[in-house]
Design an enzyme around this catalytic site. Structure first.
Site, PDB file in Angstrom:
ATOM      1  CB  CYS A   2      10.228 -13.571 -10.770  1.00 20.90           C
ATOM      2  SG  CYS A   2       9.396 -13.140 -12.282  1.00 20.90           S
ATOM      3  NE  ARG A  27      10.715 -12.446  -4.837  1.00 15.96           N
ATOM      4  CZ  ARG A  27      11.291 -11.332  -4.399  1.00 15.96           C
ATOM      5  NH1 ARG A  27      11.241 -11.020  -3.138  1.00 15.96           N
ATOM      6  NH2 ARG A  27      11.922 -10.548  -5.234  1.00 15.96           N
ATOM      7  CD1 TRP A  73       2.977 -10.981 -10.865  1.00 11.04           C
ATOM      8  CD2 TRP A  73       4.317  -9.578 -11.967  1.00 11.04           C
ATOM      9  NE1 TRP A  73       2.285  -9.814 -11.101  1.00 11.04           N
ATOM     10  CE2 TRP A  73       3.082  -8.936 -11.771  1.00 11.04           C
ATOM     11  CE3 TRP A  73       5.329  -8.891 -12.655  1.00 11.04           C
ATOM     12  CZ2 TRP A  73       2.827  -7.649 -12.225  1.00 11.04           C
ATOM     13  CZ3 TRP A  73       5.061  -7.613 -13.102  1.00 11.04           C
ATOM     14  CH2 TRP A  73       3.812  -7.010 -12.883  1.00 11.04           C
ATOM     15  CG  ASN A  99      13.102 -11.135  -9.973  1.00 18.54           C
ATOM     16  OD1 ASN A  99      12.273 -10.495 -10.608  1.00 18.54           O
ATOM     17  ND2 ASN A  99      13.319 -10.956  -8.684  1.00 18.54           N
ATOM     18  N   GLY A 100      13.607  -9.915 -13.263  1.00 14.18           N
ATOM     19  CA  GLY A 100      14.009  -8.586 -13.733  1.00 14.18           C
ATOM     20  C   GLY A 100      13.572  -8.400 -15.172  1.00 14.18           C
ATOM     21  CD  GLU A 481      -3.534   0.381   3.186  1.00 14.52           C
ATOM     22  OE1 GLU A 481      -3.121   0.973   2.187  1.00 14.52           O
ATOM     23  OE2 GLU A 481      -3.199  -0.778   3.462  1.00 14.52           O
ATOM     24  CE  LYS A 485      -4.226  -3.787   1.730  1.00 13.24           C
ATOM     25  NZ  LYS A 485      -3.189  -2.871   2.157  1.00 13.24           N
ATOM     26  CD  GLU A 488      -3.735  -5.175  -2.237  1.00 10.25           C
ATOM     27  OE1 GLU A 488      -2.799  -5.406  -3.011  1.00 10.25           O
ATOM     28  OE2 GLU A 488      -3.563  -4.671  -1.109  1.00 10.25           O
ATOM     29  CG  HIS A 504     -15.376  19.799  -5.043  1.00  9.74           C
ATOM     30  ND1 HIS A 504     -15.801  21.069  -5.359  1.00  9.74           N
ATOM     31  CD2 HIS A 504     -15.036  19.835  -3.728  1.00  9.74           C
ATOM     32  CE1 HIS A 504     -15.704  21.856  -4.294  1.00  9.74           C
ATOM     33  NE2 HIS A 504     -15.243  21.127  -3.296  1.00  9.74           N
ATOM     34  CE  LYS A 602       3.992  -8.508   1.345  1.00 13.43           C
ATOM     35  NZ  LYS A 602       2.886  -7.684   1.836  1.00 13.43           N
TER      36      LYS A 602
HETATM   37  O1  M6R Z   1       7.144  -3.491  -0.338  1.00 17.53           O
HETATM   38  P1  M6R Z   1       6.546  -2.109  -0.521  1.00 17.53           P
HETATM   39  O2  M6R Z   1       5.989  -1.580   0.737  1.00 17.53           O
HETATM   40  O3  M6R Z   1       7.510  -1.152  -1.132  1.00 17.53           O
HETATM   41  O4  M6R Z   1       5.375  -2.337  -1.536  1.00 17.53           O
HETATM   42  C1  M6R Z   1       4.623  -1.266  -2.016  1.00 17.53           C
HETATM   43  C2  M6R Z   1       3.368  -1.726  -2.703  1.00 17.53           C
HETATM   44  O5  M6R Z   1       3.679  -2.553  -3.784  1.00 17.53           O
HETATM   45  C3  M6R Z   1       2.440  -2.476  -1.743  1.00 17.53           C
HETATM   46  O6  M6R Z   1       2.121  -1.722  -0.619  1.00 17.53           O
HETATM   47  C4  M6R Z   1       1.151  -2.902  -2.457  1.00 17.53           C
HETATM   48  O7  M6R Z   1       0.391  -1.792  -2.809  1.00 17.53           O
HETATM   49  C5  M6R Z   1       0.355  -3.861  -1.586  1.00 17.53           C
HETATM   50  N1  M6R Z   1      -0.132  -4.951  -2.375  1.00 17.53           N
HETATM   51  C6  M6R Z   1      -0.793  -3.224  -0.898  1.00 17.53           C
HETATM   52  O8  M6R Z   1      -1.509  -4.103  -0.106  1.00 17.53           O
END
Ligand code: M6R
Length: 607
Positions: A2, A27, A73, A99-100, A481, A485, A488, A504, A602
């Site tokens: 949010c 956000r 969000w 927000n929260g 990683e 990517k 997501e 395994h 984000k």
């Molecule tokens: O702001 P942060 O690095 O603490 O965020 C952690 C994760 O939420 C963040 O890396 C998330 O997994 C991304 N969307 C990955 O691309």
């Protein structure tokens, strides 16, 4: 999670609010809303969907010089107009953005029901607006009415309240960030610094438990209990101004290609090449402290966790100090043993991730010390730790984190040499690593000049039911990683495994044509990774191979993508880049919303 933006000043508020929301949209982007007050009336406009949809409900012009805005969000309640902020009180006297999470909202709702007030949304936030209005009716001032309900609330909030019959805006923070921007005769409120940079560089970071009363020409900050506190003004880093898309089609594309320069910023002034080490000024550790360190724990979520896993290996390799990476969201609930002499590194791009903040609080509670490895200057984690390093990636706006990852890895590499040179790491070896780090930005640029057959790889990925990512040693977190990517932003199911573990279990997934992405730089585990490639090929899998330029292993891939050769401990800095590009191009090809993938945000500011 949010975004909140508010304005109180002399200019028309509406365009400022919309622009503020646009910059905060990463956000959260389920629904958006704006409330405006011009002294005579309060009006509210809300819509489901992204900020771009707001124009369908907004007037083209409005004279109000004060307003609050929100991009949501969803946590409590579906994505509907009724659940969209701002929430209005039963009598229309109060508008509120939040927000929260209000954990005891059911209890607060029951109190409203007893008073004959019915909520019109399913959110936890709406109850706050009604309680504030009840407080006003009981003769409380706006600050007192907000403080009264927050003293009854349990949970987290960054919130901003606007009143029909009072000039001031009242804001409060507890667990969700809120920043006040001070202009001349105008004040701004924002969830993060991005939208403020174009208006002012003078900001006040509210602390947990703060309440701020804002008029066009000033702000008064107090604790929820009432005692006034000094509002410390911080001058915002210039970097926060550079968050425009420019000529790039997407922020992710821009941020991937910004990596060489971001890396230069991260290492600038931190490399002591002749001494064969780096030095992070914020990690103030004496020789004695380092030699007495029993272990290092690295904490993070998502991409930051993957950087933590690489950091763990680098520290163990160079410093021979036992190290372990933890997923922050699991940490607190697993009753961790916390040794006050241990080093804890909290890794986060945003510096606002609630799970990582909770882990740091647990460490502090049990007498431990935590250092931040953070991108956003002045963020909650940076301030909570009070010590640590900034990774200097500059603003990262795409939900998919890219340049923060490589800078986290670079900062952790420097830290590992700093620890390592107190004992285990030889000057020559340290120097080779530092030289490699200094070359890394050029090597990334060389890779961008010749990125290899990314589109061929994308063709294999886009039609797949699922994709397996494999890597060994430092490449195992890189594989994770790459999978994160692709999942997501392209919504392709992916599984990442250390290459040796494939036999395994995950090998059962392979069918004729299954794509397997293998990260196999020229390091000491390459020969074993090669065995995994052969096992996959024997089952009909198609191999997308990330390898170092000039290596004969290239022949093993159906699609082989070469990155420049680099020191074996630095390979993640280069091997991750084609994975980022593959995910980006797959998402574009599939018509996904690259910078704002569905269901994500984000900064994840709820646990
Ligand atoms: O702001 P942060 O690095 O603490 O965020 C952690 C994760 O939420 C963040 O890396 C998330 O997994 C991304 N969307 C990955 O691309």
């Amino acid at each position: 999670m949010c975004g909140i933006f508010a304005y109180h000043g002399q200019q028309q508020a509406l365009p400022l609010l919309v622009e503020g929301l646009r910059r905060l949209e990463y956000r959260g982007y389920d629904s958006t809303g704006v409330a405006l007050a011009n002294g005579n009336e309060v009006v509210r406009f809300r819509t489901v969907g992204k900020v771009g949809n707001l124009h369908t409900v907004l007037p083209s012009d409005h004279p109000a010089t004060k307003g609050i805005a929100h991009t949501r969000w969803a946590t409590h309640g579906g994505v509907t107009e009724a659940n969209t902020h701002p929430h209005a009180s039963f009598d229309g006297e109060v508008q509120l953005v939040h927000n929260g999470i209000i954990e005891n909202f059911r209890q607060l709702k029951a109190q409203l029901s007893a008073a004959g007030i019915t909520c019109t949304s399913e959110t936890d936030s709406e109850v706050l607006a009604h309680h504030v209005a009840l407080g006003l009716k009981e003769g409380r001032s706006p600050e007192e009415a907000v403080a009264a309900v927050l003293n009854k609330a349990r949970g987290t909030w960054g919130l901003c309240v606007m009143f029909n019959a009072h000039d001031a805006l009242v804001c409060a923070r507890h667990g969700s960030p809120l920043i006040i921007g001070k202009g001349d005769g105008e004040m701004f409120v924002s969830s993060d610094p991005h939208p403020l940079a174009s208006h002012t560089n003078r900001v006040i970071y509210l602390e947990d438990g703060d309440l701020a009363t804002i008029t066009s020409d000033g702000v008064r900050v107090s604790r929820l209990g009432g005692q006034e506190v000094e509002a410390n003004v911080t001058v915002l880093d210039n970097d926060w101004g550079e968050s425009e898309l420019g000529d790039s089609p997407h922020f992710m594309h821009k941020e991937i290609h910004e990596q060489p320069d971001a890396l230069r910023h991260c290492i600038a002034g931190r490399v002591e090449r002749t001494l064969g080490k780096g030095h992070l000024g914020g990690m103030k550790l004496t020789h004695e402290t380092i030699v007495q360190t029993p272990h290092v724990k690295l904490l993070g979520c998502g991409t930051s966790f993957h950087a933590a896993e690489i950091g763990q290996m680098l520290i163990e390799n160079m410093a021979r100090i036992p190290s372990v990476a933890h997923i922050s969201s699991e940490y607190r609930s697993n009753e961790p043993v916390i040794n006050p002499k241990a080093l804890h590194l909290a890794i986060s791009q945003s510096g606002e991730t609630a799970d990582t903040i909770a882990a740091i609080k647990e460490i502090h509670l049990k007498g431990g010390q935590a250092f931040g490895v953070v991108n956003v200057v002045g963020s909650t984690i940076a301030r909570l730790c009070g010590q640590g390093v900034y990774i200097h990636s500059g603003p990262e706006q795409s939900v998919a984190s890219t340049k923060a990852f490589t800078n986290m890895v670079a900062a952790l590499t420097i830290f590992a040499t700093q620890l390592g040179r107190t004992g285990n790491l030889s000057r020559n070896e340290g120097r080779a690593i530092m030289e490699g780090l200094q070359q890394a930005p050029h090597l990334m640029e060389a890779y961008f000049d010749n990125p290899g057959p990314i589109d061929e790889a994308v063709d294999l990925l886009c039609n797949a039911k699922s994709v397996l990512f494999l890597g060994r040693g430092l490449s195992a977190p890189v594989a994770k990683e790459g999978a994160l990517k692709l999942m997501e932003i392209a919504y392709i199911p992916c599984l990442a495994y250390p290459a040796g573990e494939m036999k395994h279990g995950p090998i059962a997934l392979l069918e004729e044509g299954s794509p397997v992405v293998v990260i196999a730089p020229n390091d000491h585990v390459k020969a074993k990774t090669l065995s995994a490639i052969h096992e996959c090929r024997a089952r009909g899998a198609r191999i997308i191979l990330i390898h170092e330029k000039g290596d004969v292993i290239a022949e093993e891939g159906d699609v082989s993508i070469a990155v420049p050769a680099i020191h074996p401990l630095l390979t993640p800095l280069l091997t991750v880049v084609p994975l980022q590009l593959m995910a980006y191009r797959a998402a574009v090809k599939l018509g996904r919303d690259v910078d704002r993938p569905r269901n994500l945000a984000k900064s994840v500011t709820v646990e």
